[in-house]
Design a protein around this motif. Structure first.
Motif, PDB file in Angstrom:
ATOM      1  N   THR A   1       0.828  -1.209   0.000  1.00 55.43           N
ATOM      2  CA  THR A   1       0.000   0.000   0.000  1.00 55.43           C
ATOM      3  C   THR A   1       0.862   1.259   0.000  1.00 55.43           C
ATOM      4  OG1 THR A   1      -0.217  -0.357   2.389  1.00 55.43           O
ATOM      5  CG2 THR A   1      -2.099  -0.930   1.019  1.00 55.43           C
ATOM      6  N   GLY A   2       1.990   1.224   0.720  1.00 55.59           N
ATOM      7  CA  GLY A   2       2.876   2.381   0.735  1.00 55.59           C
ATOM      8  C   GLY A   2       3.470   2.664  -0.628  1.00 55.59           C
TER       9      GLY A   2
ATOM     10  N   SER B   1       6.840   2.841   4.534  1.00 55.90           N
ATOM     11  CA  SER B   1       5.894   2.888   5.658  1.00 55.90           C
ATOM     12  C   SER B   1       6.710   3.104   6.924  1.00 55.90           C
ATOM     13  CB  SER B   1       5.088   1.593   5.751  1.00 55.90           C
ATOM     14  OG  SER B   1       5.945   0.505   6.062  1.00 55.90           O
ATOM     15  N   GLY B   2       6.034   3.185   8.070  1.00 46.21           N
ATOM     16  CA  GLY B   2       6.715   3.306   9.351  1.00 46.21           C
ATOM     17  C   GLY B   2       6.977   1.939   9.957  1.00 46.21           C
ATOM     18  N   LYS B   3       7.086   1.892  11.295  1.00 47.22           N
ATOM     19  CA  LYS B   3       7.430   0.625  11.949  1.00 47.22           C
ATOM     20  C   LYS B   3       6.995   0.648  13.413  1.00 47.22           C
ATOM     21  CE  LYS B   3       9.755  -3.356  11.817  1.00 47.22           C
ATOM     22  NZ  LYS B   3       9.330  -4.461  10.938  1.00 47.22           N
TER      23      LYS B   3
ATOM     24  N   ARG C   1       0.885  19.423   6.490  1.00 44.81           N
ATOM     25  CA  ARG C   1       0.803  17.969   6.343  1.00 44.81           C
ATOM     26  C   ARG C   1       0.815  17.569   4.869  1.00 44.81           C
ATOM     27  NH1 ARG C   1      -3.706  14.789   9.708  1.00 44.81           N
ATOM     28  NH2 ARG C   1      -5.081  15.884   8.273  1.00 44.81           N
ATOM     29  N   THR C   2       1.615  16.543   4.562  1.00 47.19           N
ATOM     30  CA  THR C   2       1.724  16.027   3.197  1.00 47.19           C
ATOM     31  C   THR C   2       1.637  14.494   3.234  1.00 47.19           C
ATOM     32  OG1 THR C   2       4.139  15.967   3.374  1.00 47.19           O
ATOM     33  CG2 THR C   2       3.146  17.946   2.391  1.00 47.19           C
ATOM     34  N   SER C   3       1.531  13.893   2.057  1.00 50.61           N
ATOM     35  CA  SER C   3       1.436  12.432   1.995  1.00 50.61           C
ATOM     36  C   SER C   3       2.080  11.918   0.716  1.00 50.61           C
ATOM     37  CB  SER C   3      -0.031  11.989   2.044  1.00 50.61           C
ATOM     38  OG  SER C   3      -0.673  12.273   0.814  1.00 50.61           O
ATOM     39  N   HIS C   4       2.226  10.608   0.638  1.00 46.02           N
ATOM     40  CA  HIS C   4       2.782   9.951  -0.549  1.00 46.02           C
ATOM     41  C   HIS C   4       1.995  10.283  -1.819  1.00 46.02           C
ATOM     42  CE1 HIS C   4       5.916   7.993   1.446  1.00 46.02           C
ATOM     43  NE2 HIS C   4       5.596   6.717   1.310  1.00 46.02           N
ATOM     44  N   TYR C   5       0.709  10.559  -1.662  1.00 47.44           N
ATOM     45  CA  TYR C   5      -0.115  10.851  -2.836  1.00 47.44           C
ATOM     46  C   TYR C   5       0.370  12.084  -3.591  1.00 47.44           C
ATOM     47  CZ  TYR C   5      -3.257   7.811  -0.193  1.00 47.44           C
ATOM     48  OH  TYR C   5      -3.788   6.762   0.509  1.00 47.44           O
TER      49      TYR C   5
END
Length: 594
Positions: free
Chosen positions: A296-297, A458-460, A497-501
């Protein structure tokens, strides 16, 4: 005389029961017709066995639902009120209500991608005006009621003739065979991973097809996927319009993605090189991945779309518009990735535009990362024209370091951890320090005029329980670093705030010169300006989180949801914010509606 009255009463009840069965069967047929509306979102089969399954599944499922509705609602009334005129009127009204509910469910499913449940009902109720257009919500129920009354009277007048035809047993046998065979076919399809069948798993309401994969595996039977036929899918449009792109100058691009990289771990002790690199370049301090796992990431990063789209068949053949347009612009595309990650994504065409350099993992993820870095450096030295490289590093996902690696001293975690978590925390730091060294080695030979993007897939969270990691959508699992080195541009921090999109629209507009509206091909907006959306969708179609300004809503595929504070530390006892969630669900269906 008394005995005769009892017999007449039994005959009347028996006649009513026979009538009720045929009335239920008629409504099963009507339900099948209404149920075809579900297929507009899922698409029609592309193989002969897909059509066979869809046919028997449709007959079995809707006949079963109609019979259950009869058994619960009408059969008890037959015993309590064995009067045909009353029963026919009540049955017509109940059948109308059930069909209207089914029709409403098809509308909700088309708009939100889920069937009616408390969550979907709350959304739909808040969005009622948009869902129900014109006067159809008045005319349709009246038309159905008239049809039901007509059918009820027609069947009652002819019930004796119908009984003499002895069709009942044949109909029951047909429905029973369809119901059972649909489950048997699905068992086979699930074991053999036949997507043309399993993609209908959640298309119909209250459908729970049988599976047998674990049973077959325990008996040593391996599923062998059949040829899937054409991967073309007509129900989803990607992109929505032809792209208009004209790159003015060919900037080389290096995209480095690191599995399981948390934002809060980029510090001077753990990752000194990357920490310094973030100070010298553009750093996005509030950046989120599109998912908590690799598929998904990476999907959100390269396609710029929500993970709910990732299972769509079109992405078995449609590569990302990002890589396709880099290829069209004359770039050489190189992919440097561990072998397991190459096959991990659900979108099979994600890496189709790249020339892959696959690293073996026989000696672990860290050793594979060493191979990937060496492969990139060799490939890079041979490039004479414009290039786009994707280097994927995996060691932190498995807390791995190579044999003989000299690590860093252990430290106390900022938050309280259990003893087992403390071990994983410090092993994770060793792995990140190893990755930091590889970043330094890679970037040492990359010219300053190269556009460099470094981020986490992704994170962990610190657990060895894979199920816990898959279901965890807290900031620790999805908040990742994002650093961009722009040629000849000063450094700076971006605090919105930002995102992968947002990466796809940014590269498409800034590097490839695309002039389309970004909504034609992405759910994101250019990273260089704040997004108008006040939410971020994180996850896939099975479980996902909606990150809003002051809260996080986690929702599973059954519509159960929980709301947490922005730090995911406290569960909030409140109802969801419908307007924003309506936007989220619409975005997840937008590409199907054109």
């Amino acid at each position: 005389m008394v005995e005769r009255k009892k017999q007449m009463s039994r005959d009347r009840v028996s006649r009513l029961i026979n009538w009720g069965h045929w009335f239920a069967f008629f409504n099963g047929l009507l339900a099948m017709i209404v149920g075809t509306r579900y297929l507009s979102g899922v698409g029609y089969p592309e193989t002969w066995y897909g059509w066979i399954y869809l046919t028997v599944s449709t007959i079995g499922q809707f006949s079963f639902l109609a019979f259950i509705a009869y058994l619960i609602c009408l059969f008890p009334l037959t015993l309590i009120l064995p009067y045909s005129k009353i029963l026919r009127g009540v049955a017509a009204i109940l059948a109308t209500l059930c069909l209207c509910l089914l029709l409403y469910d098809t509308i909700v499913y088309a708009d939100y991608g889920m069937h009616l449940n408390p969550f979907a009902f709350n959304l739909a109720w808040a969005d009622l005006n948009a869902l129900l257009h014109g006067t159809s919500y008045i005319v349709t129920p009246l038309a159905i009621l008239i049809l039901e009354l007509t059918a009820a009277n027609f069947l009652w007048k002819r019930i004796d003739k119908i009984q003499k035809m002895n069709l009942g047993h044949k109909v029951i046998a047909l429905v029973g065979v369809c119901f059972i065979s649909s489950h048997l076919i699905h068992i086979w399809a699930d074991a053999a991973d036949i997507n043309d069948i399993t993609r209908y798993d959640e298309a119909y309401p209250l459908s729970y097809p049988a599976t047998a994969r674990s049973f077959m595996e325990s008996h040593g039977i391996d599923g062998v996927p059949l040829a899937q036929g054409s991967n073309h899918s007509s129900e989803l449009n990607y992109p929505l319009a032809p792209l208009q792109c004209q790159a003015d100058h060919h900037t080389n691009v290096l995209l480095i993605t690191i599995d399981s990289l948390r934002t809060d771990m980029v510090d001077p002790k753990t990752m000194p090189f990357l920490y310094q690199y973030t100070q010298q370049n553009q750093s996005f301090t509030q950046h989120y991945s599109g998912g908590n796992q690799f598929k998904t990431g990476m999907f959100s990063l390269l396609y710029g779309l929500q993970g709910s789209y990732s299972d769509a068949r079109i992405f078995n053949s449609a590569s990302p518009v990002l890589t396709h347009n880099f290829q069209q612009a004359g770039y050489q595309l190189g992919l440097f990735i561990p072998e397991t990650n190459l096959n991990l994504t659900s979108a099979q065409a994600m890496f189709n535009d790249f020339t892959p350099f696959v690293a073996k993992e026989a000696l672990g993820s860290a050793d594979a990362d060493l191979q990937s870095v060496a492969n990139f450096r060799q490939w890079h030295s041979q490039q004479s024209g414009p290039w786009f490289a994707l280097v994927n590093l995996k060691a932190p996902e498995n807390f791995d370091t190579p044999v003989g690696f000299l690590g860093i001293e252990t430290v106390q975690a900022r938050t309280a951890l259990k003893p087992a978590q403390k071990v994983l925390f410090n092993q994770y730091r060793q792995s990140l320090h190893f990755i930091d060294n590889q970043l330094q080695a890679m970037l040492a030979k990359v010219p300053q005029d190269t556009l460099v993007v470094i981020t986490g897939v992704s994170g962990k969270i610190f657990t060895s329980n894979s199920d816990e990691a898959l279901s965890n959508l807290s900031p620790a699992s999805v908040k990742v670093p994002l650093v961009i080195h722009w040629p000849n541009t000063l450094s700076g921090k971006v605090n919105y705030r930002t995102s992968h999109y947002g990466l796809v629209p940014t590269l498409m507009t800034q590097v490839l010169g695309c002039t389309n509206n970004t909504t034609d091909y992405s759910a994101g907006r250019n990273l260089l300006q704040p997004s108008k959306e006040t939410w971020i969708y994180i996850g896939d179609s099975r479980i996902f989180a909606i990150y809003q300004q002051a809260e996080v809503t986690v929702i599973d595929r059954h519509g159960k949801y929980r709301i947490y504070d922005e730090n995911f530390e406290q569960r909030l006892r409140k109802k969801m914010s419908a307007p924003e969630l309506i936007q989220v669900m619409r975005e997840g269906r937008r590409l199907y509606h054109h």
